[in-house]
Design a protein around this motif. Structure first.
Motif, PDB file in Angstrom:
ATOM      1  N   PHE A 119      12.508  24.097 -23.061  1.00 40.71           N
ATOM      2  CA  PHE A 119      12.826  24.245 -21.908  1.00 40.71           C
ATOM      3  C   PHE A 119      11.560  23.702 -21.651  1.00 40.71           C
ATOM      4  O   PHE A 119      11.122  22.258 -20.826  1.00 40.71           O
ATOM      5  N   ALA A 120      10.215  24.411 -22.176  1.00 38.93           N
ATOM      6  CA  ALA A 120       9.088  23.968 -21.821  1.00 38.93           C
ATOM      7  C   ALA A 120       8.859  22.535 -22.378  1.00 38.93           C
ATOM      8  O   ALA A 120       7.873  21.497 -21.770  1.00 38.93           O
ATOM      9  N   ILE A 121       9.745  22.029 -23.228  1.00 36.93           N
ATOM     10  CA  ILE A 121       9.433  20.371 -24.035  1.00 36.93           C
ATOM     11  C   ILE A 121       9.947  19.726 -22.272  1.00 36.93           C
ATOM     12  O   ILE A 121       9.140  18.440 -22.565  1.00 36.93           O
ATOM     13  N   ALA A 122      10.698  20.164 -21.545  1.00 40.45           N
ATOM     14  CA  ALA A 122      11.368  18.821 -20.912  1.00 40.45           C
ATOM     15  C   ALA A 122      10.717  19.498 -19.675  1.00 40.45           C
ATOM     16  O   ALA A 122      10.762  18.606 -18.682  1.00 40.45           O
ATOM     17  N   GLN A 123      10.056  20.437 -19.401  1.00 44.06           N
ATOM     18  CA  GLN A 123       9.322  20.831 -18.265  1.00 44.06           C
ATOM     19  C   GLN A 123       7.910  19.648 -18.445  1.00 44.06           C
ATOM     20  O   GLN A 123       7.470  19.030 -18.012  1.00 44.06           O
ATOM     21  N   ARG A 124       7.402  20.167 -19.641  1.00 45.74           N
ATOM     22  CA  ARG A 124       5.879  19.199 -20.456  1.00 45.74           C
ATOM     23  C   ARG A 124       6.151  17.445 -19.911  1.00 45.74           C
ATOM     24  O   ARG A 124       5.753  16.450 -18.834  1.00 45.74           O
ATOM     25  N   LEU A 125       7.218  16.849 -20.248  1.00 44.64           N
ATOM     26  CA  LEU A 125       7.860  15.408 -19.824  1.00 44.64           C
ATOM     27  C   LEU A 125       8.218  15.407 -18.075  1.00 44.64           C
ATOM     28  O   LEU A 125       7.570  13.982 -18.264  1.00 44.64           O
ATOM     29  N   ALA A 126       8.208  16.086 -18.351  1.00 42.92           N
ATOM     30  CA  ALA A 126       8.614  16.209 -16.401  1.00 42.92           C
ATOM     31  C   ALA A 126       7.642  15.755 -16.368  1.00 42.92           C
ATOM     32  O   ALA A 126       7.372  15.050 -14.960  1.00 42.92           O
ATOM     33  N   GLN A 127       6.355  16.867 -16.025  1.00 36.48           N
ATOM     34  CA  GLN A 127       5.299  16.691 -15.255  1.00 36.48           C
ATOM     35  C   GLN A 127       4.549  15.658 -15.758  1.00 36.48           C
ATOM     36  O   GLN A 127       3.266  14.824 -15.072  1.00 36.48           O
ATOM     37  N   GLU A 128       5.317  14.283 -17.022  1.00 38.14           N
ATOM     38  CA  GLU A 128       3.932  13.114 -17.259  1.00 38.14           C
ATOM     39  C   GLU A 128       4.991  11.902 -16.580  1.00 38.14           C
ATOM     40  O   GLU A 128       4.982  11.063 -17.370  1.00 38.14           O
ATOM     41  N   GLY A 129       5.853  12.746 -16.036  1.00 43.40           N
ATOM     42  CA  GLY A 129       6.671  11.239 -15.032  1.00 43.40           C
ATOM     43  C   GLY A 129       8.073  11.376 -16.234  1.00 43.40           C
ATOM     44  O   GLY A 129       8.389  10.217 -15.229  1.00 43.40           O
ATOM     45  N   ALA A 130       8.417  11.590 -17.128  1.00 43.39           N
ATOM     46  CA  ALA A 130      10.206  11.114 -17.814  1.00 43.39           C
ATOM     47  C   ALA A 130      11.268  11.622 -16.800  1.00 43.39           C
ATOM     48  O   ALA A 130      11.416  13.232 -16.069  1.00 43.39           O
ATOM     49  N   PRO A 163      -0.793   7.512  -9.444  1.00 38.08           N
ATOM     50  CA  PRO A 163      -0.604   6.800 -10.410  1.00 38.08           C
ATOM     51  C   PRO A 163      -0.231   6.661 -10.854  1.00 38.08           C
ATOM     52  O   PRO A 163       0.441   8.086 -10.824  1.00 38.08           O
ATOM     53  N   LYS A 164       0.582   5.724 -11.828  1.00 35.50           N
ATOM     54  CA  LYS A 164       1.209   5.617 -12.544  1.00 35.50           C
ATOM     55  C   LYS A 164       1.107   6.719 -13.538  1.00 35.50           C
ATOM     56  O   LYS A 164       0.229   7.136 -13.640  1.00 35.50           O
ATOM     57  N   GLN A 165       2.731   7.554 -13.967  1.00 38.85           N
ATOM     58  CA  GLN A 165       1.976   8.523 -14.946  1.00 38.85           C
ATOM     59  C   GLN A 165       2.547   7.704 -16.138  1.00 38.85           C
ATOM     60  O   GLN A 165       3.501   6.671 -16.419  1.00 38.85           O
ATOM     61  N   GLU A 166       2.267   8.494 -17.459  1.00 38.30           N
ATOM     62  CA  GLU A 166       2.148   8.210 -18.814  1.00 38.30           C
ATOM     63  C   GLU A 166       3.930   7.663 -19.163  1.00 38.30           C
ATOM     64  O   GLU A 166       4.304   6.988 -19.526  1.00 38.30           O
ATOM     65  N   LEU A 167       4.742   8.639 -18.591  1.00 39.05           N
ATOM     66  CA  LEU A 167       6.527   8.728 -19.244  1.00 39.05           C
ATOM     67  C   LEU A 167       7.024   7.896 -17.761  1.00 39.05           C
ATOM     68  O   LEU A 167       8.112   7.799 -17.905  1.00 39.05           O
ATOM     69  N   GLU A 168       5.728   7.503 -17.100  1.00 36.67           N
ATOM     70  CA  GLU A 168       6.879   7.410 -15.069  1.00 36.67           C
ATOM     71  C   GLU A 168       8.230   6.033 -15.911  1.00 36.67           C
ATOM     72  O   GLU A 168       8.127   4.866 -17.054  1.00 36.67           O
ATOM     73  N   GLY A 169       9.570   5.949 -15.852  1.00 36.10           N
ATOM     74  CA  GLY A 169      10.355   5.248 -16.463  1.00 36.10           C
ATOM     75  C   GLY A 169      11.687   5.602 -17.625  1.00 36.10           C
ATOM     76  O   GLY A 169      12.382   4.860 -17.811  1.00 36.10           O
ATOM     77  N   ARG A 170      10.602   6.843 -17.977  1.00 39.74           N
ATOM     78  CA  ARG A 170      10.541   7.060 -18.674  1.00 39.74           C
ATOM     79  C   ARG A 170      11.888   7.648 -19.165  1.00 39.74           C
ATOM     80  O   ARG A 170      12.083   8.887 -18.448  1.00 39.74           O
ATOM     81  N   TYR A 202       0.181  -1.201  -0.372  1.00 42.49           N
ATOM     82  CA  TYR A 202       0.068  -0.181   0.247  1.00 42.49           C
ATOM     83  C   TYR A 202       0.835   1.494  -0.211  1.00 42.49           C
ATOM     84  O   TYR A 202       0.274   2.178  -0.591  1.00 42.49           O
ATOM     85  N   LYS A 203       2.106   1.150   0.313  1.00 39.69           N
ATOM     86  CA  LYS A 203       3.429   1.975   0.528  1.00 39.69           C
ATOM     87  C   LYS A 203       3.555   3.370  -0.150  1.00 39.69           C
ATOM     88  O   LYS A 203       3.634   3.847  -0.774  1.00 39.69           O
ATOM     89  N   LEU A 204       3.369   1.909  -1.624  1.00 36.26           N
ATOM     90  CA  LEU A 204       3.825   2.291  -3.027  1.00 36.26           C
ATOM     91  C   LEU A 204       3.041   2.858  -3.411  1.00 36.26           C
ATOM     92  O   LEU A 204       3.474   3.893  -4.583  1.00 36.26           O
TER      93      LEU A 204
END
Length: 683
Positions: free
Chosen positions: A435-446, A415-422, A408-410
């Motif tokens: 910069f805008a692309i980097a921030q957007r991808l990071a917001q999706e977990g990259a 929830p898992k984000q779209e680019l998590e682990g990428r 449960y702690k995990l």
């Protein structure tokens, strides 16, 4: 261990504030707890929703990190509803959690710790529980109970390992009742409990017992007879990093069959010394130091003997397959209908003379696993000074590894984000489109590795992204994309940190402005160096990594409207960017066999935050169009069909689509983000 209690910090403080202070002190000591481990509590009187005084247990919420404790991390429960449970003979885990949720005084409070009953059943006002390294070193060996008796003061109690829950809490409570003068109890293979009628005293009791354990271990180590044993000699740093650069993407590809993993390489002296020990292969396979660590490290690391070249890759794959098969047999032996299998892969990989790899879906995850295993090494080596290291048996380890209350702690991370682990590598990312692309991808977990010429600018950009996303997903690298050695070195550094690369956003560019007849050769060559060769160098190194991973990837080239529709006096820029476009198309052809996609995004007139549009370039373009400089942006907006301003964020949304699996069947394409420029229509 130092007693850090400062009475000035809590003078006239409420019990809750004292608890928060105590928790922060404990959480700041990595030798006591790590990343959400351990728990603290107080018993006090507070008003309920009727404003009536009730006796309450205030206990740390499940999974919250004591290092960053705040009042919101604790849950208040009606103590009079909990203490009668001591009369029961059994209580299932799901029943216990449901019952405790009904005892909450605030229904919006965090879920109480899974060891809430342990705190409630001990009558003292303040209770502290940690997984102290020194205590675990005492218990995790064949002489564990005797070591506890020898090391700690006489009135310290201990109980054999039992999974946290009702039965464990009741066993502890009954033992404490029989020994009312005791002030501490060791949970074998698990940790330490202390209690007192004041928050300060409970803390000081804890530090005192841990210090006794540390002193005992130091004494045992000092008294050991040193036997000279030939150790495996570590490879040189260059050799280690060469192997890691080859192995990391290969390993990442093997384990990323469903979810993508990041893999962090660690060749610190602690890990090299441990893996060089002749008995390290045996000790490392005995199990975790405490159940709390298994959430990050799993039960066992993968041990891979060192071989050379392709033979090491073959050995790694064989060992990984065997590891997965053993997990399946372990699961089949102890499973029941309520338990689903986890992924069969390790979270720690050890290769002697080279180092350690830790796996996770975020940078924070890989770093936490690394730190936990460093502490595991300390505990194993401490235990070995007493007798042979000993961990949980296979059944107990299985029950904790697949325990829903621990897993449960995990889920608290969301929830898992779209680019998590990428992993995305983005050039020219200190400002503007990059910069805008980097921030957007990071917001999706990259995890985003951002690069630009100036170190201070790129570090500031990484900090802004991390602050915006509340993560450590952004890493900054200074980089001149025209420098072949720098590009190669940067990619190699990134691979050591993340294990590989899934997304390249090749964005760095310059925009020289002059008609061909007055263009200097140096400006022409510089444009091609940045706007063509720079893309080639970045793409070549990234593709090499992607091929070793063998899990596909996405190459995103930031082009320009000038590729299909060149502009007057933009010859050097338009020609070089057209070369970039051809490079992208060729990579689509060559990358297909590896699942590597290559696409082009053509923006137009992105002024916001752009370093490309210098004051001189704006002046030159305004003169080209016969307008005033302050009319230039409006001129560009008005010339597109939609009459829209195009922003860096608009380009970032297209890049996100191409980076994600939503575009998994698209390659070799050109995507205009220009509001509609008729002369740039494909024809």
């Amino acid at each position: 261990m130092q007693n850090k209690w400062d009475e000035k910090q809590v003078r006239n403080a409420s019990l809750l504030d004292q608890l928060v202070y105590q928790s922060k002190l404990i959480g700041s000591e990595e030798d006591l707890v790590l990343f959400g481990g351990g728990n603290t509590s107080i018993k006090r009187h507070i008003p309920d929703f009727r404003d009536m005084d009730v006796s309450a247990l205030t206990v740390k919420g499940s999974g919250s990190d004591m290092q960053f404790a705040s009042p919101e991390n604790f849950s208040d429960l009606r103590l009079d509803d909990i203490t009668p449970l001591l009369k029961r003979t059994r209580m299932a885990d799901d029943e216990m959690i449901t019952y405790l949720m009904h005892c909450l005084l605030n229904i919006e409070a965090p879920r109480p710790s899974i060891e809430t009953l342990l705190h409630a059943f001990i009558p003292s006002a303040s209770v502290v529980h940690t997984h102290a390294d020194a205590i675990l070193a005492l218990t995790n060996n064949r002489l564990g109970s005797q070591a506890v008796l020898d090391a700690l003061e006489p009135n310290t109690l201990f109980v054999p390992y039992k999974r946290p829950g009702f039965l464990n809490a009741k066993e502890v409570a009954l033992l404490v009742q029989k020994h009312p003068d005791s002030k501490g109890l060791v949970l074998m293979n698990h940790g330490l409990l202390t209690w007192a009628d004041s928050v300060q005293e409970a803390y000081e009791n804890h530090i005192g017992l841990v210090s006794q354990a540390e002193d005992y271990l130091a004494w045992k180590k000092k008294g050991q007879t040193i036997t000279v044993i030939e150790q495996i000699k570590p490879l040189s740093e260059q050799e280690r990093h060469e192997i890691a650069h080859e192995i990391s993407p290969f390993l990442r590809g093997l384990v990323s069959t469903n979810d993508h993993f990041l893999i962090q390489f660690d060749d610190s002296s602690k890990i090299l010394d441990f893996t060089s020990m002749p008995d390290a292969p045996k000790i490392s396979q005995k199990g975790p130091a405490t159940p709390d660590h298994m959430l990050r490290t799993r039960r066992l690391p993968l041990w891979v003997p060192l071989n050379n070249g392709k033979k090491l890759q073959n050995t790694l794959k064989t060992r990984l397959d065997t590891y997965a098969e053993k997990y399946q047999r372990w699961f089949d032996k102890y499973k029941d209908e309520s338990i689903a299998p986890l992924d069969p892969y390790p979270r720690v990989v050890l290769i002697p003379s080279v180092g350690m790899w830790t796996l996770g879906t975020t940078r924070t995850g890989t770093e936490r696993t690394k730190k936990i295993y460093h502490h595991t090494v300390d505990i194993m080596q401490g235990a070995e000074t007493i007798d042979r290291y000993k961990s949980l048996n296979a059944k107990d380890a299985f029950e904790i590894d697949h325990w829903p209350l621990e897993l449960y702690k995990l889920t608290l991370a969301g929830p898992k984000q779209e680019l998590e682990g990428r992993v995305a590598f983005i050039t020219g990312a200190a400002s503007g489109i990059g910069f805008a692309i980097a921030q957007r991808l990071a917001q999706e977990g990259a995890t985003v590795a951002i690069s630009d010429l100036d170190l201070s600018n790129i570090e500031e950009a990484a900090t802004r992204i991390n602050n915006k996303t509340g993560t450590q997903n952004a890493i900054g690298f200074p980089l001149d994309v025209t420098n072949e050695v720098q590009v190669k070195d940067t990619v190699e550094k990134l691979v050591l940190i993340t294990g590989g690369i899934d997304i390249l956003v090749s964005n760095a560019g310059i925009a020289p402005n002059a008609p061909i007849h007055s263009l200097d050769l140096a400006d022409w060559e510089k444009s091609f160096a940045v706007n063509a060769t720079g893309h080639f160098l970045a793409a070549r190194e990234v593709v090499r990594v992607m091929q070793r991973q063998n899990i596909g990837g996405s190459l995103i080239f930031i082009g320009t409207k000038n590729i299909p529709a060149p502009g007057h006096s933009f010859g050097a820029y338009s020609a070089a960017k057209s070369a970039e476009a051809q490079l992208a198309r060729i990579l689509a052809l060559e990358g297909g066999a590896f699942g590597i996609r290559s696409n082009i995004v053509n923006p137009d007139a992105i002024f916001q935050g752009s370093q490309l549009w210098s004051a001189s370039l704006k002046q030159q373009r305004a003169e080209t169009y016969g307008i005033k400089i302050d009319e230039l942006e409006r001129y560009y907006h008005e010339r597109n069909i939609l009459k829209k301003e195009i922003t860096a964020e608009d380009v970032a949304e297209t890049a996100l689509f191409l980076a994600s699996d939503r575009s998994s069947k698209t390659t070799g394409a050109m995507f205009p983000v220009d509001g509609g420029v008729a002369e740039a229509f494909p024809r």
